[in-house]
Enzyme design. Structure first.
Site, PDB file in Angstrom:
ATOM      1  N   ARG A  99       0.747  -1.243  -0.034  1.00  0.00           N
ATOM      2  CA  ARG A  99      -0.029   0.170  -0.184  1.00  0.00           C
ATOM      3  C   ARG A  99       0.722   1.229   0.097  1.00  0.00           C
ATOM      4  NH1 ARG A  99      -5.567  -0.353  -1.364  1.00  0.00           N
ATOM      5  NH2 ARG A  99      -6.262  -2.261  -0.731  1.00  0.00           N
ATOM      6  N   GLU A 123      -3.401   7.816  -6.198  1.00  0.00           N
ATOM      7  CA  GLU A 123      -3.486   7.063  -7.552  1.00  0.00           C
ATOM      8  C   GLU A 123      -4.769   7.429  -8.152  1.00  0.00           C
ATOM      9  OE1 GLU A 123      -3.967   2.891  -6.373  1.00  0.00           O
ATOM     10  OE2 GLU A 123      -2.063   2.860  -5.349  1.00  0.00           O
ATOM     11  N   HIS A 155      -0.899  -0.364  -9.884  1.00  0.00           N
ATOM     12  CA  HIS A 155      -1.525  -1.149  -8.994  1.00  0.00           C
ATOM     13  C   HIS A 155      -2.376  -2.395  -9.520  1.00  0.00           C
ATOM     14  CE1 HIS A 155      -3.753  -0.591  -4.755  1.00  0.00           C
ATOM     15  NE2 HIS A 155      -3.444  -1.886  -5.160  1.00  0.00           N
TER      16      HIS A 155
END
Length: 350
Positions: free
Chosen positions: A256, A285, A304
Site C-alpha cells: 500500500r 492513485e 496497482h
C-alpha cells in the site's frame, strides 16, 4: 424457499464467474446479474463508502427483492440497505469490504463477508517480478533495445544490478503475501530477513533472520514492503528509515502506498542513496502529473495491478460463493466482518 442472489460483477470479477460459482454451491438458487464498468470506469467514493463502483440508484434497482449480494465493488450504503429490506448477506470478493457500510449492515442484520487471501499468490509473484525488473534494469534496457539501440554499456560494472542469490533481502510484513515472497526468495538463495511484530511464529521458517526494523534496514540491500496499513504502520518507511539502508540499495512496494514516504523516496533515488525502486502502489492513485516519482532514476512502475490475474478473479468468486453456500445451509460463515449480525438471519428459511 428459493435463495435469491444478485451477482454484481465488473470487468475483472465477472458476473458470469460469480453466477457459476454460486450455482455450484447452491444449485437451486435464483441468480440475477448486473455488470459495473470497473476498471474501465475508476472506482471512487459513493455516498459514505470508499472504493465503490456504480451509483446507489443502480444498486437499489438491481438488488431490491434479493436475499444475497455477491460483488466486488458494488456500493452497499446505508440507503441501499434501507431500501433493500430483503437483503440478508453481502459477500464481497476482495480482501476487505471497503465498499460496505458495516455499522449500517450490522444494524440491519445483514452479514458481510469478504475474501481474504484471494490475491496473495498473484501479489507475491508480482513482487518478485518487480524486484527482478529493477535489479536487472529490464524495462529500461527493453526500451533501448526495442528502438534498435544496442546498449553494451549496461555491462559496465557500475551499471550492473544485483543477483538475488546471496543478497540480504528485508521483508516488512510477513502475512499471507510476505510469507510467499520469502519462500520464493529462499529458493533464489537470498538471505531473507523479516520484521513483523505480529507474525505467526509457525510461518517464520522461511526467514533466516527475524529482526527489529532498524537492524533489518541496516542490513538489507533490497527492502520489500508487505505490512497492512494501520495507524501504527502508516508512513512506516520515511526519510530516517531510508537513510538506514546501505547506499545503493533497492526498494519494492506492492503493498500500500501509505506505508511509504514517497517524497523522501524520490529524494533518496535522485541522490543515489537508493540505486532503484519498483512500485505497484502509490500515495495518490493515479500518480499526479508532475510527481517527482515520474522523473526519478531507475524506477519501475505498474498501475496497482499486482492482484490482477485470471486466477484471482476465479478464486475470489469461489470464496464468496462458498459463503453463500454456508449461509444457505445455516452454517457459520468463515470470513464474516460483523459476526454479531449473523444470528439474525442464520436460519432464514425457517
Amino acid at each position: 424457499m428459493t435463495l435469491r442472489v444478485l451477482a454484481a460483477g465488473d470487468n475483472f470479477v465477472l458476473s458470469s464467474l460469480l453466477e457459476r460459482a454460486v450455482l455450484d454451491q447452491v444449485p437451486d438458487a435464483q441468480v440475477s446479474t448486473v455488470d459495473f464498468e470497473w476498471p474501465d470506469v475508476p472506482f471512487g467514493r459513493v455516498a459514505e463508502v470508499d472504493e465503490a463502483t456504480g451509483t446507489e440508484d443502480e444498486m437499489i434497482a438491481a438488488l431490491r427483492g434479493h436475499d444475497v449480494l455477491v460483488t466486488q465493488m458494488g456500493a452497499v450504503t446505508e440507503r441501499v440497505l434501507r431500501e433493500c429490506p430483503d437483503l440478508k448477506l453481502v459477500a464481497v470478493s476482495r480482501g476487505g469490504p471497503i465498499n460496505v457500510n458495516i455499522p449500517a449492515a450490522t444494524e440491519a442484520g445483514v452479514a458481510v463477508c469478504h475474501a481474504p487471501g484471494r490475491n496473495a499468490t498473484a501479489t507475491a509473484e508480482m513482487t518478485i517480478a518487480l524486484m527482478l525488473a529493477v535489479l536487472r534494469r529490464v524495462p529500461e534496457t527493453h526500451a533501448h533495445t526495442a528502438t534498435g539501440e544496442w546498449r553494451g554499456d549496461y555491462y559496465r560494472y557500475e551499471r550492473c544490478g544485483l543477483e538475488l542469490e546471496g543478497t540480504p533481502v528485508g521483508l516488512v510484513g510477513f502475512g499471507a503475501i510476505g510469507s510467499r515472497v520469502a519462500k520464493v526468495l529462499a529458493a533464489f538463495g537470498a538471505e531473507v530477513m523479516v520484521y513483523d511484530p505480529y507474525a505467526d511464529p509457525t510461518l517464520l521458517g522461511d526467514a533466516e533472520h527475524v529482526a527489529e526494523l532498524d537492524e533489518l534496514l541496516r542490513r538489507s540491500r533490497v527492502l520489500t514492503l508487505h505490512a497492512r496499513v494501520t495507524e501504527e504502520t502508516r508512513g512506516l518507511i520515511g526519510a530516517r528509515e531510508l537513510a538506514l539502508l546501505p547506499s545503493g540499495s533497492y526498494l519494492v512496494n506492492a503493498a500500500r502506498g501509505t506505508l511509504l514516504d514517497y517524497p523522501a523516496t524520490v529524494a533518496a533515488l535522485k541522490s543515489g542513496h537508493l540505486a532503484g525502486a519498483a512500485f505497484d502502489t502509490y500515495a495518490v492513485e493515479p500518480i499526479p502529473a508532475g510527481d517527482g516519482l515520474l522523473s526519478a532514476p531507475n524506477v519501475v512502475m505498474t498501475p496497482h495491478i499486482a492482484g490482477a490475474s485470471k486466477a484471482v478473479a476465479e478464486k475470489a468468486a469461489r470464496i464468496v460463493a462458498a459463503e453463500v453456500g454456508r449461509f444457505a445451509r445455516g452454517e457459520e460463515l468463515a470470513n464474516c466482518s460483523n459476526p454479531e449480525a449473523t444470528e439474525v438471519h442464520r436460519v432464514h428459511r425457517r
